[in-house]
Design a protein around this motif. Structure first.
Motif, short mmCIF file in Angstrom:
data_model
loop_
_atom_site.label_atom_id
_atom_site.label_comp_id
_atom_site.label_asym_id
_atom_site.label_seq_id
_atom_site.Cartn_x
_atom_site.Cartn_y
_atom_site.Cartn_z
N THR A 55 0.79 -1.22 0.00
CA THR A 55 0.00 0.00 0.00
C THR A 55 0.82 1.27 0.00
O THR A 55 0.28 2.36 -0.25
CB THR A 55 -0.92 0.03 1.23
OG1 THR A 55 -0.13 -0.08 2.42
CG2 THR A 55 -1.92 -1.11 1.20
N GLY A 91 -6.64 -8.13 4.51
CA GLY A 91 -5.99 -6.88 4.14
C GLY A 91 -4.88 -7.03 3.14
O GLY A 91 -3.91 -6.27 3.15
N ASP A 144 -12.41 -12.00 -3.31
CA ASP A 144 -12.33 -10.60 -2.90
C ASP A 144 -12.63 -10.47 -1.41
O ASP A 144 -11.94 -9.72 -0.69
CB ASP A 144 -13.31 -9.77 -3.72
CG ASP A 144 -13.21 -8.29 -3.40
OD1 ASP A 144 -12.13 -7.71 -3.58
OD2 ASP A 144 -14.21 -7.70 -2.95
N ALA A 145 -13.63 -11.20 -0.92
CA ALA A 145 -13.97 -11.14 0.51
C ALA A 145 -12.82 -11.68 1.36
O ALA A 145 -12.51 -11.13 2.43
CB ALA A 145 -15.25 -11.93 0.76
N THR A 146 -12.18 -12.75 0.90
CA THR A 146 -11.05 -13.32 1.64
C THR A 146 -9.89 -12.32 1.69
O THR A 146 -9.26 -12.13 2.74
CB THR A 146 -10.58 -14.62 0.98
OG1 THR A 146 -11.66 -15.55 0.97
CG2 THR A 146 -9.40 -15.23 1.72
N ALA A 147 -9.60 -11.69 0.57
CA ALA A 147 -8.52 -10.70 0.53
C ALA A 147 -8.81 -9.53 1.46
O ALA A 147 -7.92 -9.05 2.18
CB ALA A 147 -8.31 -10.21 -0.90
N ARG A 148 -10.05 -9.09 1.48
CA ARG A 148 -10.42 -7.98 2.37
C ARG A 148 -10.26 -8.39 3.84
O ARG A 148 -9.82 -7.59 4.67
CB ARG A 148 -11.85 -7.54 2.10
CG ARG A 148 -12.03 -6.82 0.78
CD ARG A 148 -13.46 -6.40 0.54
NE ARG A 148 -13.61 -5.75 -0.75
CZ ARG A 148 -13.32 -4.48 -1.00
NH1 ARG A 148 -12.88 -3.71 0.00
NH2 ARG A 148 -13.47 -3.97 -2.20
N ARG A 149 -10.61 -9.64 4.15
CA ARG A 149 -10.52 -10.10 5.53
C ARG A 149 -9.08 -10.02 6.04
O ARG A 149 -8.84 -9.68 7.20
CB ARG A 149 -11.04 -11.53 5.63
CG ARG A 149 -11.13 -12.06 7.07
CD ARG A 149 -11.69 -13.47 7.09
NE ARG A 149 -12.89 -13.59 6.30
CZ ARG A 149 -13.08 -14.47 5.32
NH1 ARG A 149 -12.12 -15.31 5.00
NH2 ARG A 149 -14.22 -14.49 4.66
N THR A 193 -4.53 -15.68 -1.36
CA THR A 193 -4.29 -14.94 -0.13
C THR A 193 -3.00 -15.41 0.54
O THR A 193 -2.22 -14.59 1.03
CB THR A 193 -5.49 -15.10 0.83
OG1 THR A 193 -6.65 -14.54 0.20
CG2 THR A 193 -5.24 -14.40 2.15
N GLN A 238 -3.47 -7.34 -0.99
CA GLN A 238 -3.78 -6.72 -2.28
C GLN A 238 -3.85 -7.80 -3.35
O GLN A 238 -2.85 -8.46 -3.63
CB GLN A 238 -2.70 -5.72 -2.65
CG GLN A 238 -2.22 -4.82 -1.52
CD GLN A 238 -3.35 -4.01 -0.91
OE1 GLN A 238 -4.14 -3.41 -1.62
NE2 GLN A 238 -3.43 -4.00 0.41
N ARG A 291 -5.95 -1.50 0.06
CA ARG A 291 -6.45 -1.61 1.42
C ARG A 291 -5.31 -1.95 2.38
O ARG A 291 -4.49 -2.81 2.10
CB ARG A 291 -7.56 -2.66 1.52
CG ARG A 291 -7.29 -3.93 0.74
CD ARG A 291 -8.51 -4.84 0.77
NE ARG A 291 -8.32 -5.96 -0.13
CZ ARG A 291 -9.01 -6.15 -1.27
NH1 ARG A 291 -9.93 -5.28 -1.61
NH2 ARG A 291 -8.78 -7.19 -2.03
N GLY A 293 -3.26 -3.54 5.39
CA GLY A 293 -3.28 -4.85 6.03
C GLY A 293 -2.48 -4.83 7.31
O GLY A 293 -1.85 -3.84 7.67
#
Length: 403
Positions: free
Chosen positions: A137, A300, A293-298, A270, A302, A201, A203
Motif C-alpha cells: 500500500t 488486508g 475478494d472477501a477473503t482478501a479484504r478479511r 491470499t 492486495q 487496502r 493490512g
C-alpha cells in the motif's frame, strides 16, 4: 591509492562545515555536472564526471592525494558508497550524508515512511518494482531513465494507485505532483525523480510499528491457513496439505507476480499475497471471484481479481514469475507454459491426467516433478478418520532461470 576519500551527500542545502573542509582540501573531485559546478570545488582539483561509479573508483584508487566524491542525498542509501567500498578497489571512505531523496520526498508529501517499501527501478528491475507496488500500500520508487513514472503507470494497468511524483528534489526546479497511476503516462517527467505509490487496502503490519516496511509476522501464523480461517469448507484442490505443498514448490516472494488460475475461495491467492508477492487471481465463476475478494479484504492483502475463462483471459495479463493452475487441466497448463514463468504448479486427480500434464511441461522445456500426496485428517476427540484427500502434485521448473 588516494590518501583519503570522503563521500559527501548533497541535498540542495548549504554544505556543512565538515563537507566544506573536506572539499576544500581535495585534489580530486568526482560528481555529476551540477556537483562539479558548485563554487566550493577547488579550481586546481582534478575533476571526474561521475557516469560509471566503477570507472571513477579505479581512477580514485590510482590517485595520489585527497579525493572527494559528491552524490545526491544519502550516498549510503542505494548510492555510491557500496561500489566505492567494493574489495577490488581497496578504498576506505568517510561519509558525510545528506538527506536521502526518499526522506525528502516523504517530507514534501507530509507522510510517514517507516511503513513503506523502498525499491529501485532500472529497466532491468522495473517489472519487479511494479510487482511490489501491486502488492503493497505504500512504496517509494527510486526511478531512472526508461523506468520512470510513465512506465510505472503503464505496467500497473488494472491496479489503481495514487502517485506522488517528486522531480529534481533540492533544486530550484523542484516540483511535486499528485496524479493517478492511469494519468502518469500522459506526461513527460524530469529526471531525477522519486515516486511515492500509495493505495489499496491496509493490512496487518503496514501501519508502522517495530519494523520498517511490511511486518512479515503480521496476521495469523503459518505459510497456509486451515479451512476455518477461510470461512469454511474448501474445494479438493484448496485443502491445506496440497496448498502448503504448492506454496513450497512455487516459493512466492516480494517482487514476484503470481497467477492463481481457478482461485475458487481465494485461499491460495491470499496465502501467496501474505508472503509479499503480487497476485492476480483468475476464475470463470463470478461467485468465486466474490469469495476471493472477501477473503482478501478479511486479511488486508492486495489482489487483482480477473473474471474470465482460461486460457483466453490470460492473453492480456502481465508476465508472471510463478503460476498455480487450480483448474482447466492440460490446455491451461500448456497456455501458461507458453508464457515461460519460472515455475508452474498444478494437481491432478488421476495418474493418466498427471502423465499428460507432465509430458506437456517436459515438451515446453520444464524439469518436472510429481508426487502422490495423501492426507488423512483425524478427529482427535475419538482419533477417528475425519477426511481423506489424494492428489498428484506436479511442478515444473525452467532450468535456465533457476529459482
Amino acid at each position: 591509492m588516494a590518501d583519503r576519500v570522503t563521500v559527501i551527500g548533497w541535498d540542495g542545502s548549504p554544505l556543512t562545515d565538515a563537507a566544506r573542509s573536506a572539499l576544500g582540501a581535495a585534489t580530486l573531485v568526482a560528481g555529476a555536472a551540477h556537483h562539479l559546478a558548485l563554487p566550493e570545488v577547488p579550481r586546481g582539483a582534478e575533476r571526474i564526471r561521475l557516469g560509471s561509479v566503477a570507472l571513477a573508483a579505479r581512477r580514485i584508487a590510482a590517485h595520489r592525494g585527497t579525493a572527494v566524491v559528491l552524490a545526491d542525498g544519502d550516498p549510503g542509501f542505494f548510492g555510491v558508497v557500496r561500489t566505492l567500498r567494493a574489495p577490488e578497489f581497496g578504498l576506505e571512505v568517510e561519509v558525510v550524508p545528506g538527506v536521502s531523496s526518499v526522506a525528502a520526498a516523504f517530507a514534501r508529501a507530509g507522510m510517514p515512511w517507516d511503513d513503506a517499501h523502498v525499491v529501485v527501478a532500472h529497466p532491468r528491475t522495473l517489472r519487479r518494482a511494479v510487482n511490489v507496488c501491486r502488492a503493497h500500500t505504500k512504496v517509494a520508487v527510486l526511478t531512472s531513465p526508461g523506468a520512470g513514472p510513465a512506465e510505472l503507470g503503464l505496467l500497473l494497468e488494472g491496479v489503481h494507485r495514487t502517485f506522488v511524483i517528486c522531480e529534481e528534489l533540492g533544486t530550484a526546479r523542484e516540483q511535486v505532483s499528485v496524479v493517478t497511476s492511469e494519468k502518469a503516462a500522459d506526461h513527460t517527467w524530469r529526471d531525477p525523480n522519486v515516486v511515492i505509490v500509495v493505495g489499496g487496502r491496509a493490512g496487518a503490519g503496514e501501519s508502522g510499528g517495530w519494523l520498517a516496511g511490511r511486518d512479515p509476522a503480521g496476521g495469523p501464523r503459518g505459510w497456509s491457513l486451515p479451512a476455518g480461517e477461510y470461512g469454511g469448507e474448501l474445494g479438493e484442490g484448496e485443502r491445506e496439505p496440497l496448498r502448503t505443498s504448492q506454496l513450497a514448490r512455487l516459493g512466492p516472494r516480494l517482487g514476484d507476480l503470481v497467477w492463481d488460475i481457478g482461485c475458487r475461495s481465494g485461499a491460495f491467492a491470499t496465502d501467496a499475497a501474505r508472503a509479499g508477492a503480487a497476485v492476480i487471481a483468475v476464475d470463470s465463476d463470478p461467485g468465486a471471484c466474490a469469495r476471493t475478494d472477501a477473503t482478501a479484504r478479511r486479511y488486508g492483502v492486495q489482489l487483482q481479481i480477473v473474471h474470465g475463462t482460461a486460457p483466453h483471459v490470460l492473453e492480456n495479463l502481465p508476465e508472471p514469475d510463478v503460476v498455480r493452475v487450480g483448474g482447466g487441466g492440460a490446455a491451461v497448463v500448456s497456455a501458461v507454459a507458453d508464457r515461460r514463468p519460472q515455475r508452474i504448479v498444478t494437481h491432478a486427480a488421476t495418474r493418466d491426467t498427471a502423465e499428460l500434464i507432465g509430458r506437456n511441461l517436459t515438451e515446453h522445456g520444464y524439469q518436472v516433478e510429481c508426487a502422490l500426496l495423501q492426507s488423512v485428517e483425524l478427529d482427535t476427540r475419538a482419533w477417528t478418520e475425519k477426511e481423506r484427500s489424494v492428489a498428484f502434485l506436479l511442478s515444473g521448473v525452467l532450468p535456465a532461470r533457476g529459482n
